[in-house]
Design a protein around this motif. Sequence first.
Motif, PDB file in Angstrom:
ATOM      1  N   ALA A  47       0.891  -1.342  -0.074  1.00 57.67           N
ATOM      2  CA  ALA A  47       0.008  -0.156  -0.182  1.00 57.67           C
ATOM      3  C   ALA A  47       0.871   1.353   0.113  1.00 57.67           C
ATOM      4  CB  ALA A  47      -0.850  -0.056   1.193  1.00 57.67           C
ATOM      5  N   CYS A  50       2.111   1.788  -3.425  1.00 55.13           N
ATOM      6  CA  CYS A  50       1.197   2.587  -4.366  1.00 55.13           C
ATOM      7  C   CYS A  50       0.854   4.037  -4.061  1.00 55.13           C
ATOM      8  CB  CYS A  50      -0.363   1.973  -3.994  1.00 55.13           C
ATOM      9  SG  CYS A  50      -0.325   0.083  -4.681  1.00 55.13           S
ATOM     10  N   TRP A  53       4.189   5.942  -5.351  1.00 56.55           N
ATOM     11  CA  TRP A  53       3.955   6.162  -6.830  1.00 56.55           C
ATOM     12  C   TRP A  53       2.976   7.095  -7.196  1.00 56.55           C
ATOM     13  CZ3 TRP A  53       4.533   0.282  -8.366  1.00 56.55           C
ATOM     14  CH2 TRP A  53       5.743  -0.030  -8.428  1.00 56.55           C
ATOM     15  N   ALA A  54       2.100   7.144  -6.541  1.00 61.27           N
ATOM     16  CA  ALA A  54       0.859   8.083  -6.760  1.00 61.27           C
ATOM     17  C   ALA A  54       1.380   9.377  -6.428  1.00 61.27           C
ATOM     18  CB  ALA A  54      -0.214   7.862  -5.659  1.00 61.27           C
ATOM     19  N   LEU A  93      -3.722   5.031  -8.321  1.00 65.93           N
ATOM     20  CA  LEU A  93      -2.653   4.569  -7.338  1.00 65.93           C
ATOM     21  C   LEU A  93      -3.106   4.902  -5.909  1.00 65.93           C
ATOM     22  CD1 LEU A  93       0.612   4.960  -9.215  1.00 65.93           C
ATOM     23  CD2 LEU A  93      -0.251   2.843  -8.459  1.00 65.93           C
ATOM     24  N   THR A  94      -3.521   6.159  -5.650  1.00 66.90           N
ATOM     25  CA  THR A  94      -3.916   6.705  -4.484  1.00 66.90           C
ATOM     26  C   THR A  94      -4.936   5.656  -3.839  1.00 66.90           C
ATOM     27  OG1 THR A  94      -3.364   8.955  -4.866  1.00 66.90           O
ATOM     28  CG2 THR A  94      -5.001   8.552  -3.152  1.00 66.90           C
ATOM     29  N   ALA A  96      -5.928   2.625  -4.814  1.00 63.06           N
ATOM     30  CA  ALA A  96      -5.554   1.361  -4.435  1.00 63.06           C
ATOM     31  C   ALA A  96      -4.785   1.334  -3.204  1.00 63.06           C
ATOM     32  CB  ALA A  96      -4.768   0.834  -5.692  1.00 63.06           C
ATOM     33  N   GLY A  97      -4.033   2.329  -2.858  1.00 67.76           N
ATOM     34  CA  GLY A  97      -3.057   2.190  -1.777  1.00 67.76           C
ATOM     35  C   GLY A  97      -4.106   2.234  -0.568  1.00 67.76           C
TER      36      GLY A  97
END
Length: 290
Positions: A47, A50, A53-54, A93-94, A96-97
Amino acid sequence: MTTCGDLAELVRAPAALSVPGDALVGAAATGDLSTRAVTRTAGLAAASVCLYWAGMAANDWADRDLDAAERPHRPIPSGRVRPGDAFGLAVGLTAAGCVLAGFSGGRSAAATASVLAGTVWAYDVALKGTVVGPAAMAACRGLDVLLGASAGRMRRAALPALTIAAHTYTVTALSRYEVHGASRGLPAATLIATAAVTTLATAPARGQSSRRLLTGAFAAGYAALYGAPQLRAAAEPSAANVRRAVGAGITSLPALQGTLAAGLGMPGAAAALALAAAVGRRLAARTAVT
């Protein structure tokens, strides 16, 4: 056409090797070493990656106009990644994290991840260029450590979180001058701060002399990896030397995390983090991490 390599460059993929150690150190600080805790920590580390990377994608989306003038080689100004695609990737990505954090660690982890995500976005779109920018980025890393501890007594992770946050503050302060160079005083000041961080990182080491020796060895490695480029930047604070110091600050973070892990009685994890630092430095020679 956007390639996987373009996206990897956008999110600074190699720098993500500096992220899982935050969750690992946070979890270690709680003292829970059960099999369930290991599985949970792996999910929280994913998490964190993710969210990291976001933040990188959101950073370049927010800086696209500035980068067109100062860093035209980056994926967005060079036309290799469209701004809308970068924004969409950052949002995805946010989400998903945060979802992965909740799935792995429950409500407390989901709440911590949400605060972390909000702080990341606040830094990227509003706080980066302000006087509180370095403190905001330091808070992101501190929260990342607390995310790893979110299933236990989070206050036990306060010292590791503060240590990682202090290191991050120095890297962020330097990063503001990696395009035009800095005054001699800045890298000299961050070098002094790095010495203090090194000392702080050894504080968890207690009891067995072997643990103290291993922790000291990791601390010395961290100090050398990050300190040497800062020393060169203090002697000649050109943009190139400042960039090298910033890159070293990013790739040496696993060595600092390893110091904390060793002090908390996890030598195997410390060794894995040291390996991550070595791999990160090798990958950073091929793909930008700043």
